[in-house]
Design a protein around this motif. Structure first.
Motif, mmCIF file in Angstrom:
data_model
loop_
_atom_site.group_PDB
_atom_site.id
_atom_site.type_symbol
_atom_site.label_atom_id
_atom_site.label_comp_id
_atom_site.label_asym_id
_atom_site.label_seq_id
_atom_site.Cartn_x
_atom_site.Cartn_y
_atom_site.Cartn_z
ATOM 1 N N GLY A 92 66.984 34.354 -68.512
ATOM 2 C CA GLY A 92 67.373 33.932 -69.972
ATOM 3 C C GLY A 92 68.685 34.529 -70.440
ATOM 4 N N GLY A 93 69.304 35.419 -69.880
ATOM 5 C CA GLY A 93 70.758 36.017 -70.332
ATOM 6 C C GLY A 93 71.768 34.861 -70.855
ATOM 7 N N SER A 94 71.733 34.084 -69.984
ATOM 8 C CA SER A 94 72.912 32.881 -69.890
ATOM 9 C C SER A 94 72.650 32.293 -71.407
ATOM 10 C CB SER A 94 72.918 31.954 -68.984
ATOM 11 O OG SER A 94 72.963 32.729 -67.613
ATOM 12 N N ALA A 95 71.440 32.268 -72.019
ATOM 13 C CA ALA A 95 71.489 31.545 -73.402
ATOM 14 C C ALA A 95 72.498 32.199 -74.298
ATOM 15 C CB ALA A 95 69.907 31.578 -73.866
ATOM 16 N N LEU A 96 72.948 33.459 -74.257
ATOM 17 C CA LEU A 96 73.786 33.927 -74.968
ATOM 18 C C LEU A 96 75.229 33.214 -75.161
ATOM 19 C CD1 LEU A 96 73.055 37.825 -73.888
ATOM 20 C CD2 LEU A 96 72.668 36.862 -76.076
ATOM 21 N N MET A 97 75.364 32.698 -74.052
ATOM 22 C CA MET A 97 76.908 31.676 -74.028
ATOM 23 C C MET A 97 76.691 30.795 -75.030
ATOM 24 S SD MET A 97 78.243 33.532 -71.914
ATOM 25 C CE MET A 97 79.757 32.771 -71.791
ATOM 26 N N SER A 98 75.281 30.274 -75.390
ATOM 27 C CA SER A 98 75.383 28.997 -76.291
ATOM 28 C C SER A 98 75.134 29.646 -77.708
ATOM 29 C CB SER A 98 74.306 28.253 -75.943
ATOM 30 O OG SER A 98 73.895 27.462 -76.844
ATOM 31 N N ARG A 99 76.047 28.988 -78.520
ATOM 32 C CA ARG A 99 75.801 29.339 -80.034
ATOM 33 C C ARG A 99 74.532 28.660 -80.691
ATOM 34 N NH1 ARG A 99 81.810 27.561 -81.562
ATOM 35 N NH2 ARG A 99 81.224 26.200 -79.612
ATOM 36 N N LYS A 100 74.107 27.918 -79.819
ATOM 37 C CA LYS A 100 72.808 27.185 -80.396
ATOM 38 C C LYS A 100 71.612 27.744 -79.937
ATOM 39 C CE LYS A 100 70.415 22.430 -80.270
ATOM 40 N NZ LYS A 100 70.704 21.160 -79.681
#
Length: 476
Positions: A260-268
């Protein structure tokens, strides 16, 4: 050994060449082995590499987005053994035969870059990461000291610094590891070392009995591990609430954000990891949602006091001499349990350079938008049932064939439903039309787990997925 006649012949020109180039007529023998000149046929080797690269381009890269290609060419193990000619022989085989073997390997391997490969938490082909992997394989570096890996150590430093920023820390430390499980182990050892800094001298027998969670048995808690993006359901723990408890009791908080860490790349979508900046360490695998290529896994640590190095340093004098002619702080290998270590950060760096932060953000947003589309389609279609509303890109659902749709949901129903997903999986594998994972989980019978990652996946692929499952399972 060589005789008096086995001398090197002087050549005209550069004196260094005179010393280095032996005469073909005066072979130097040691234990019956000729030591003159290289024995490798460089021209033949270069031609083989060139032809193999052409094969990879034609059979892998150019076919990566072609949905008319099979996801897999399924063969049972014993048959595949015969098809591949796996035996190693006393004498080497000619290059044309090796190229045939390369072609067979590609043919019978699962095409994880196929738009309809949904089986794992990685998928798709990132062209920039692929080029980076070609480069590192050709250069064959090991990332432990600056003297042997100057570029890749600086790249790793830059990537770690940027990832630390996305977590929300002002500074920190980190290292790339061979897998999220290894990153989690690193974090556990770091927490133990911080709690018991003399463990390297005293060993476990000199310590109190340690546990990972608070207990009333007289043991000493030292670590809490939270998860951001579980493997099956894609669930996220409430990090702020967990961090409150950890701060109150002085416990190390590690977040396994491998998935789930890659969700940090998304401001949304970064709100899924709200509170992650309060963690002491984080595991994050860019080879999953961000497609950096297996394997690309980072452990990020808030501590900037060299805790990683203090915990793991072996001070190998043959590598980490302190009197080198450059700044030895760049010899970062002494904070790793590995000696040889691949430059895995380079793949992610190349992709990030090519796409930019906004391009990586779009990759995450598109994957989650496609996931939402699939969820809504599942809700509309007869015979499909969600286990739960997904938080992330994991869509877990059952396919209920017509023969079971009027049956009461009792023990017999669940027993029959349990065999549906494995049977459909077998049929799709043998057909080669797509690949989709399934599993039971916490009392729930076998269900499908669809994971959307690759930007090559389209809305049409989502529709095909549901149509194909219905086609393969409607007669059950």
């Amino acid at each position: 050994m060589s005789s008096d006649s086995d001398r090197e012949c002087p050549l005209d020109g550069d004196p260094h060449q005179q010393e280095m180039v032996p005469s073909k007529k005066s072979a130097v023998l040691v234990d019956g082995v000729v030591l003159n000149g290289p024995t490798t046929d460089a021209k033949a080797g270069e031609k083989f590499v060139e032809e193999a690269c052409r094969l990879i381009m034609e059979e892998v890269v150019l076919k990566a987005t072609d949905v008319s290609e099979k996801v897999c060419e399924w063969r049972p193990p014993e048959q595949l053994k015969q098809l591949l000619d796996l035996d190693m022989r006393n004498t080497g085989e000619p290059h044309h035969r090796l190229l045939e073997l390369c072609r067979d390997v590609i043919r019978y391997s699962v095409k994880t870059n196929h738009p309809r490969f949904f089986n794992q938490l990685y998928a798709g082909l990132d062209y920039y990461s692929l080029v980076a992997r070609f480069m590192t394989e050709a250069l064959n570096p090991s990332v432990y000291t600056y003297e042997v890996s100057p570029v890749f150590l600086l790249v790793e430093e830059a990537v770690l610094k940027k990832m630390i920023e996305f977590i929300g820390w002002k500074e920190g430390d980190g290292i790339f590891n061979p897998g999220g499980s290894v990153s989690n182990m690193y974090a556990m050892n770091l927490a133990r070392y911080k709690y018991c800094p003399d463990i390297k001298e005293k060993g476990l027998s000199g310590l109190p009995r340690l546990i990972l969670f608070t207990s009333a048995e007289g043991a000493a808690p030292f670590l809490v591990c939270a998860t951001s993006g579980t493997t099956v359901l894609g669930a996220f723990d409430p990090l702020d609430e967990i961090a409150d408890i950890c701060e109150r009791h002085g416990l190390w908080l590690h977040v396994d954000a491998s998935w789930g860490g890659s969700a940090l790349m998304s401001r949304k979508h970064r709100k899924l990891l709200r509170g992650i900046h309060r963690a002491d360490s984080v595991a994050w695998n860019p080879h999953k949602m961000l497609m950096a290529g297996i394997q690309c896994c980072a452990l990020l640590v808030k501590d900037k006091s060299d805790l990683l190095k203090k915990c793991y340093s072996a001070k190998a004098s043959y590598l980490f001499q302190q009197d080198k002619f450059y700044d030895v702080s760049y010899d970062t290998g002494d904070k790793s349990i590995q000696c040889s270590r691949r430059p895995d950060a380079f793949k992610f760096w190349m992709t990030w350079k090519a796409l930019g932060t906004l391009g990586l953000e779009e990759r995450v947003n598109r994957a989650l938008a496609l996931s939402r589309y699939l969820v809504e389609e599942i809700k509309k279609r007869e015979g499909f049932k969600l286990l739960l509303e997904p938080e992330y890109a994991n869509i877990c659902f059952w396919y209920i064939p017509p023969s079971l749709r009027e049956m009461e949901e009792g023990p017999e129903f669940w027993e029959k439903l349990n065999v549906v997903a494995p049977t459909i999986k077998e049929r799709m594998m043998k057909k080669g039309s797509l690949m989709l994972g399934y599993q039971p989980h916490r009392g729930k019978v076998n269900f499908f787990r669809q994971v959307v990652i690759s930007p090559q996946v389209s809305r049409e692929d989502m529709d095909f997925l549901l149509d194909e499952i219905d086609l393969l399972g409607r007669d059950m």
